[in-house]
Design a protein around this motif. Structure first.
Motif, PDB file in Angstrom:
ATOM      1  N   VAL A 271      34.314 126.204  48.673  1.00  0.00           N
ATOM      2  CA  VAL A 271      34.823 125.013  48.004  1.00  0.00           C
ATOM      3  C   VAL A 271      35.204 125.369  46.579  1.00  0.00           C
ATOM      4  O   VAL A 271      34.446 125.996  45.856  1.00  0.00           O
ATOM      5  CB  VAL A 271      33.729 123.912  47.973  1.00  0.00           C
ATOM      6  N   GLU A 272      36.392 124.994  46.195  1.00  0.00           N
ATOM      7  CA  GLU A 272      36.821 125.281  44.832  1.00  0.00           C
ATOM      8  C   GLU A 272      36.236 124.221  43.913  1.00  0.00           C
ATOM      9  O   GLU A 272      36.414 123.029  44.144  1.00  0.00           O
ATOM     10  CB  GLU A 272      38.350 125.263  44.767  1.00  0.00           C
ATOM     11  N   SER A 273      35.562 124.630  42.812  1.00  0.00           N
ATOM     12  CA  SER A 273      34.965 123.626  41.940  1.00  0.00           C
ATOM     13  C   SER A 273      35.985 123.162  40.899  1.00  0.00           C
ATOM     14  O   SER A 273      35.927 122.056  40.408  1.00  0.00           O
ATOM     15  CB  SER A 273      33.705 124.167  41.279  1.00  0.00           C
ATOM     16  N   THR A 274      36.929 124.009  40.516  1.00  0.00           N
ATOM     17  CA  THR A 274      37.985 123.559  39.609  1.00  0.00           C
ATOM     18  C   THR A 274      39.333 123.831  40.266  1.00  0.00           C
ATOM     19  O   THR A 274      39.444 124.706  41.116  1.00  0.00           O
ATOM     20  CB  THR A 274      37.941 124.323  38.272  1.00  0.00           C
ATOM     21  N   VAL A 275      40.306 123.034  39.868  1.00  0.00           N
ATOM     22  CA  VAL A 275      41.663 123.263  40.370  1.00  0.00           C
ATOM     23  C   VAL A 275      42.639 123.226  39.205  1.00  0.00           C
ATOM     24  O   VAL A 275      42.380 122.581  38.191  1.00  0.00           O
ATOM     25  CB  VAL A 275      42.105 122.203  41.409  1.00  0.00           C
ATOM     26  N   GLU A 276      43.751 123.885  39.410  1.00  0.00           N
ATOM     27  CA  GLU A 276      44.775 123.903  38.371  1.00  0.00           C
ATOM     28  C   GLU A 276      45.875 122.944  38.815  1.00  0.00           C
ATOM     29  O   GLU A 276      46.419 123.097  39.908  1.00  0.00           O
ATOM     30  CB  GLU A 276      45.324 125.323  38.255  1.00  0.00           C
ATOM     31  N   ILE A 277      46.171 121.973  37.987  1.00  0.00           N
ATOM     32  CA  ILE A 277      47.118 120.937  38.421  1.00  0.00           C
ATOM     33  C   ILE A 277      48.395 120.995  37.583  1.00  0.00           C
ATOM     34  O   ILE A 277      48.344 120.943  36.346  1.00  0.00           O
ATOM     35  CB  ILE A 277      46.459 119.552  38.293  1.00  0.00           C
ATOM     36  N   PRO A 278      49.549 121.089  38.210  1.00  0.00           N
ATOM     37  CA  PRO A 278      50.788 121.066  37.447  1.00  0.00           C
ATOM     38  C   PRO A 278      51.075 119.647  36.929  1.00  0.00           C
ATOM     39  O   PRO A 278      50.902 118.680  37.667  1.00  0.00           O
ATOM     40  CB  PRO A 278      51.852 121.501  38.470  1.00  0.00           C
ATOM     41  N   ILE A 279      51.478 119.597  35.687  1.00  0.00           N
ATOM     42  CA  ILE A 279      51.788 118.290  35.099  1.00  0.00           C
ATOM     43  C   ILE A 279      53.295 118.233  34.860  1.00  0.00           C
ATOM     44  O   ILE A 279      53.853 119.064  34.142  1.00  0.00           O
ATOM     45  CB  ILE A 279      51.061 118.086  33.752  1.00  0.00           C
ATOM     46  N   GLN A 280      53.956 117.267  35.518  1.00  0.00           N
ATOM     47  CA  GLN A 280      55.401 117.160  35.431  1.00  0.00           C
ATOM     48  C   GLN A 280      55.817 115.973  34.567  1.00  0.00           C
ATOM     49  O   GLN A 280      55.120 114.966  34.494  1.00  0.00           O
ATOM     50  CB  GLN A 280      56.007 116.958  36.826  1.00  0.00           C
ATOM     51  N   VAL A 281      56.985 116.144  33.926  1.00  0.00           N
ATOM     52  CA  VAL A 281      57.622 114.986  33.309  1.00  0.00           C
ATOM     53  C   VAL A 281      58.990 114.877  33.972  1.00  0.00           C
ATOM     54  O   VAL A 281      59.744 115.856  33.998  1.00  0.00           O
ATOM     55  CB  VAL A 281      57.761 115.142  31.775  1.00  0.00           C
ATOM     56  N   ASN A 282      59.246 113.734  34.550  1.00  0.00           N
ATOM     57  CA  ASN A 282      60.491 113.520  35.305  1.00  0.00           C
ATOM     58  C   ASN A 282      60.748 114.636  36.320  1.00  0.00           C
ATOM     59  O   ASN A 282      61.850 115.159  36.447  1.00  0.00           O
ATOM     60  CB  ASN A 282      61.685 113.380  34.364  1.00  0.00           C
ATOM     61  N   GLY A 283      59.689 115.034  36.999  1.00  0.00           N
ATOM     62  CA  GLY A 283      59.846 116.001  38.094  1.00  0.00           C
ATOM     63  C   GLY A 283      59.855 117.448  37.658  1.00  0.00           C
ATOM     64  O   GLY A 283      59.886 118.341  38.510  1.00  0.00           O
ATOM     65  N   LYS A 284      59.801 117.703  36.364  1.00  0.00           N
ATOM     66  CA  LYS A 284      59.852 119.082  35.908  1.00  0.00           C
ATOM     67  C   LYS A 284      58.480 119.498  35.375  1.00  0.00           C
ATOM     68  O   LYS A 284      57.883 118.777  34.574  1.00  0.00           O
ATOM     69  CB  LYS A 284      60.908 119.190  34.797  1.00  0.00           C
ATOM     70  N   VAL A 285      57.969 120.657  35.838  1.00  0.00           N
ATOM     71  CA  VAL A 285      56.631 121.080  35.419  1.00  0.00           C
ATOM     72  C   VAL A 285      56.675 121.483  33.956  1.00  0.00           C
ATOM     73  O   VAL A 285      57.461 122.336  33.543  1.00  0.00           O
ATOM     74  CB  VAL A 285      56.136 122.264  36.279  1.00  0.00           C
ATOM     75  N   ARG A 286      55.816 120.870  33.164  1.00  0.00           N
ATOM     76  CA  ARG A 286      55.787 121.154  31.728  1.00  0.00           C
ATOM     77  C   ARG A 286      54.574 121.984  31.348  1.00  0.00           C
ATOM     78  O   ARG A 286      54.615 122.773  30.422  1.00  0.00           O
ATOM     79  CB  ARG A 286      55.756 119.856  30.920  1.00  0.00           C
TER      80      ARG A 286
END
Ligand code: ANZ
Length: 942
Positions: A878-893
């Motif tokens: 089980v992964e305890s942390t995850v890396e989440i992409p944060i997008q603005v208007n569909g583009k990963v920032r």
């Protein structure tokens, strides 16, 4: 410098395993048992082929894995050592086949040991060993002593066969004749392939299109006294037994088709004039359907009793016993000529669908039992004597073969089944101009008109039964097993034929007494054929041939058993390989049988498996084994084809010829019709793929065939395992064969692929061993601290995948997971010892030599063969942390690392607080925020 060097490592570990008897099997399992079996090889003079280690590596992985899981494993090997090539070699050289066989066995043994298979070499069996032959002969005597009781559906001792009242129990000869009709092993006259020019009987595989394979001489079929095994008695049991087995559906279907159950009815036709017909029918009504039809009756087998009204003629097979009786005086010459000619045709030739039908009118007529119609009786070779009753009612409107025949001989076609309305040829069928074999509605069938095919089948059968004119019947395509060969290199039959003072056989037979088994082969001065159709063993002198027993004289049986015999029971001998007093110790048998996993080539999908299942069922019925089916789970490995080559073949005028149309002529390549061909090996660089096929780069019109072929000497594409082991090592060969693709798939060989897995093993070595040091030492990155969270996850995922993939025999994916593991840990600055040790254990079933070596380098004193198999920890996955992409208007920032179980609101809040995001959305209004926990955040801002 300590590089990975299989030439040093592999022989050393092989010697270690052998000296320490590492893979010796306990007599009886002490833990949960697993019996892992390979189809044993025929030890040919060519040595091991790369096809062999494919299945052998697969079973070896399972066996090694199971041992590490604490199971008791039986993983044996042996040799199916009787066979034609050794006898042919003996004929050519005069050397006894045993000598060549022993030489080949020791060569095979060397090669198998070179591949590091964990067989228990103390249990090796060879079907040619006298101690083995003895029990093969003993089982034959069990078959001889058994009859199949159709009521109890099992084999029973012949002494329990009820003798009918009509036979005087004191008349030994009559009793024995009756028993012979029931014994599972019996004698009969059966045709052999006799070649005048070679002066010998040939096996079926030595005959090609009616000519001898050697020399191309004509071959005749001659009747000869032979032994048969009544496998047909077990047809239903063999069919039923398939159902619960864990076998590929394809193989089950092949077996079902081979057994070929067919349900229908037997129907009697009256042979005689219309006047006698009514009396005959009245007699039948009284007596019922008789077991043995009288001379005035012709019995047929049909799967379509519903078509009886459409029977416009009848056919009997040329070998049918009724032929002389049916043949009228003026037909006699034509019938004799026809039947003589049919004797030369093979069954395949006779049953080929598109072949022109032939036949001859017998001169007799029969009366159709349902409507009293008079129909002619023909003799034709498209009907087989050995199937059904050897006679048919012919319904040309609804049977394709009958339709062709009726057209040819101008016999009426009467439709009795109306096809469905949408059938394209319906009108033609109704007009008698086309044949329709399907179901429909009855027409021209008296009171049955208007009823469905299925309905009429049942109704007609019931009506025939009530009138004593027919009965429901079941037939099987399966034939009795022709069990004798006229060869030298096979097991002699343990049967004696009594002879009188003049040396003539009296017809009395007697089994060789148990204490005189085995019957060994006689010593012959030479192995050349004696030029007569009788068995080779007729060449033996009287010292072998003639036996005196209890004051009577006997001649030994001179036929030998086929190669199939030894392979019918070898899996039992492995369990108790030295037993001299019993076939097998019942306790050991109970403890190890059935075979849990059986792996071998699909070419044995039918006969070997059917024959050994049959013997096993008989042994079971007679109480010698405890289970009814020998092989619980079966897998067929796919064929390994030759290296994919690109070769261009052109005739002299430039026409491109496909490789399969090319053959080697007297002095060069020719097409099948003899046109000379130029072969040009094409380099891969010269070829482009265009549309469908391949063409030459510099000549787009020149098609190139690229495909893989079965490995064969004549194509020169055979890969020799010795060479692969020398160049890459045994572990690379094993790993490559498992990595090529799914075990059951057909796949082409690629030397580049072997190089690829060798690179992987090199990298695995360098992950653990410092290659730049002067002597063996571990890499500096190896640490004693535990794995960090991510490393632990990679490690435990690998344990889980490899474990599950081995259980499901998905070895290629298991290897891919291990490759990922090595890629990952090679990049790690710190490689925890725990992870390295575990990896070595996971790798060990696949590449055992390298794994043992690394295990030792890691500081372990003992072999890893019995180390506990690694367990994975669900929590670590089980992964305890995850890396989440944060997008603005569909583009990963940017990306955000958060706890894996973070809530939606918290995630949104943290994302919006990120400085990078703040700067992007500055001055805009947030229209909405999409949050997919664990996956992404997308902010829509205007
Ligand atoms: C009449 C009939 C009418 C048939 C019809 C078929 C279609 P299976 O068991 O499925 O192979 N037959 C019977 N004994 C034969 C023999 N010894 N040699 C050659 N053919 C034989 O098929 C059984 C059918 O094959 C039988 O049913 C018989 O032809 C033929 F519209 O009888 B039938």
């Amino acid at each position: 410098m300590p590089r990975y060097n299989p030439a040093d490592i592999e022989p050393r570990w092989q010697a270690y395993w052998e000296q320490n008897r590492t893979f010796a099997t306990p007599d009886k399992p002490t833990q949960r048992k697993r019996y892992v079996l390979d189809m044993f090889p025929y030890p040919s003079g060519e040595g091991l082929h790369v096809g062999h280690p494919e299945g052998y590596t697969a079973t070896d992985i399972v066996a090694r894995f199971a041992r590490m899981r604490g199971e008791s494993v039986l993983h044996p090997m042996g040799f199916d050592a009787f066979g034609l090539p050794a006898e042919e070699h003996a004929i050519k050289t005069g050397e006894h086949p045993r000598i060549q066989t022993e030489r080949n066995i020791s060569e095979f043994t060397r090669q198998l040991k070179m591949l590091g298979f964990s067989y228990d070499w103390d249990r090796v069996v060879s079907t040619t060993d006298p101690g083995y032959v003895r029990w093969t002969q003993w089982i034959f005597l069990v078959l001889y002593d058994t009859w199949f009781d159709p009521e109890q559906k099992r084999g029973r001792p012949i002494s329990e066969l009820p003798i009918p009242d009509s036979i005087d129990p004191a008349d030994e000869a009559a009793v024995e004749a009756y028993r012979a009709e029931w014994r599972l092993a019996y004698e009969t006259e059966a045709p052999v392939n006799w070649c005048d020019a070679l002066g010998t009987v040939l096996a079926n595989e030595e005959v090609i299109d009616g000519k001898s394979e050697r020399g191309g001489h004509p071959v005749r079929r001659l009747p000869l006294r032979q032994w048969m095994l009544r496998i047909t008695a077990y047809a239903e049991r063999l069919l039923e037994g398939l159902e619960p087995l864990d076998w590929p559906t394809g193989i089950k279907t092949l077996q079902q088709d081979w057994i070929g159950r067919s349900a229908g009815a037997e129907v009697d036709f009256y042979i005689g004039s219309a006047d006698g017909f009514e009396d005959w029918k009245a007699g039948r009504r009284e007596a019922g359907f008789v077991d043995q039809p009288q001379a005035d009756t012709l019995r047929v087998y049909t799967t379509r009793p519903d078509t009886l009204f459409g029977a416009t003629y009848m056919v009997v097979a040329p070998e049918h016993p009724a032929v002389p009786r049916l043949t009228t005086a003026d037909a006699r010459d034509a019938v004799k000529a026809y039947c003589d000619a049919a004797a030369f045709k093979s069954e395949r030739e006779r049953t080929q669908g598109d072949r022109e039908k032939t036949g001859v009118f017998s001169g007799s007529y029969a009366i159709n039992p349902v409507n009293g119609a008079k129909v002619p009786v023909w003799i034709a070779d498209y009907v087989m004597a050995s199937y059904g009753t050897g006679a048919i009612m012919a319904v040309p409107a609804h049977d394709e073969r009958d339709f062709q025949f009726a057209r040819q001989f101008d016999i009426p076609v009467v439709p009795v089944v109306d096809p469905p309305a949408d059938h394209a040829l319906r009108q033609d069928v109704l007009d008698g101009k086309a044949c329709f074999a399907g179901s429909g509605v009855a027409i021209n069938s008296g009171s049955y008109d208007g009823r469905s095919t299925e309905d009429v089948k049942a109704a007609v059968t019931a009506s025939l039964e009530s009138e004593g004119l027919g009965k429901a019947a079941v037939n099987y395509k399966l034939r009795d097993w022709l069990f004798s060969r006229q060869r030298f290199w096979g097991e002699p039959f343990p049967i004696l034929h009594e002879i009188d003072a003049d040396g003539r056989q009296t017809g009395v037979k007697r089994p060789v007494p148990d204490e005189a088994l085995p019957v060994s082969l006689p010593e012959l001065k030479d192995f050349r054929p004696h030029g007569r159709p009788e068995p080779m063993l007729e060449k033996a002198d009287d010292q072998w041939l003639v036996v005196e027993l209890d004051g009577r004289r006997y001649k030994r049986e001179t036929n030998t058993m086929p190669q199939w015999a030894g392979s019918c029971w070898y899996f039992l001998r492995y369990i108790d390989p030295l037993n001299e007093s019993q076939l097998i110790d019942p306790e050991k048998e109970k403890a190890w049988m059935p075979v849990d996993l059986y792996v071998g080539g699909a070419e044995h999908a039918v006969l070997h498996l059917l024959y050994s299942r049959f013997w096993h069922k008989v042994l079971y019925d007679r109480g010698h084994v405890s289970c009814d089916e020998p092989f619980q789970r079966l897998i067929n490995q796919g064929m390994i084809l030759g290296e994919a080559e690109l070769t261009l073949y052109q005739t002299e005028d430039g026409t491109v010829v496909a490789p399969q149309d090319v053959r080697r002529g007297e002095d060069g390549m020719t097409t099948a019709d003899g046109t000379p061909v130029m072969a040009k090996a094409v380099q891969e660089e010269d070829v482009v793929k265009q549309g469908e096929g391949w063409v030459l780069k510099d000549d787009p019109n020149a098609r190139v065939e690229s495909r893989s072929f079965k490995m064969s000497k004549s194509r020169g594409n055979v890969v020799n395992p010795d060479v692969v082991v020398k160049d890459y090592g045994a572990d690379s060969l094993r790993l490559y064969e498992m990595f090529m693709g799914p075990l059951e798939a057909t796949k082409p060989w690629s030397m580049a692929g072997v190089g690829g897995v060798r690179n992987f093993l090199d990298r695995a070595w360098r992950m653990i061993v410092d290659q730049d040091a002067a002597e063996i030492r571990l890499v500096d990155a190896l640490v004693d601290s535990p794995c960090n969270e991510e490393q632990a996850r990679v490690l435990h995922k690998t344990i889980r995948s490899v474990t599950e993939d081995i259980e499901s025999l998905s070895f290629n994916t298991a290897i891919a997971r291990m490759m990922e593991f090595v890629n990952y840990f090679t990049r790690q600055k710190q490689r925890p010892r725990e992870a390295m040790q575990t990896f070595v254990l996971l790798l060990s079933p696949f590449a055992p030599h390298l794994a043992e070596e690394l295990w030792q380098i890691l500081g372990n004193a003992k072999t890893l063969a019995y180390e506990p198999w690694p367990q994975w920890d669900e929590a670590a996955l089980v992964e305890s942390t995850v890396e989440i992409p944060i997008q603005v208007n569909g583009k990963v920032r940017t990306k955000l690392v958060v706890a894996a179980d973070i809530g939606k609101d918290d995630l949104q809040k943290q994302a919006l607080e990120l400085p990078r995001i703040q700067s992007v959305i500055e001055g805009k209004t947030i229209a909405k925020t999409i949050v997919v926990p664990g996956r992404l955040v997308n902010i829509v801002a205007k």
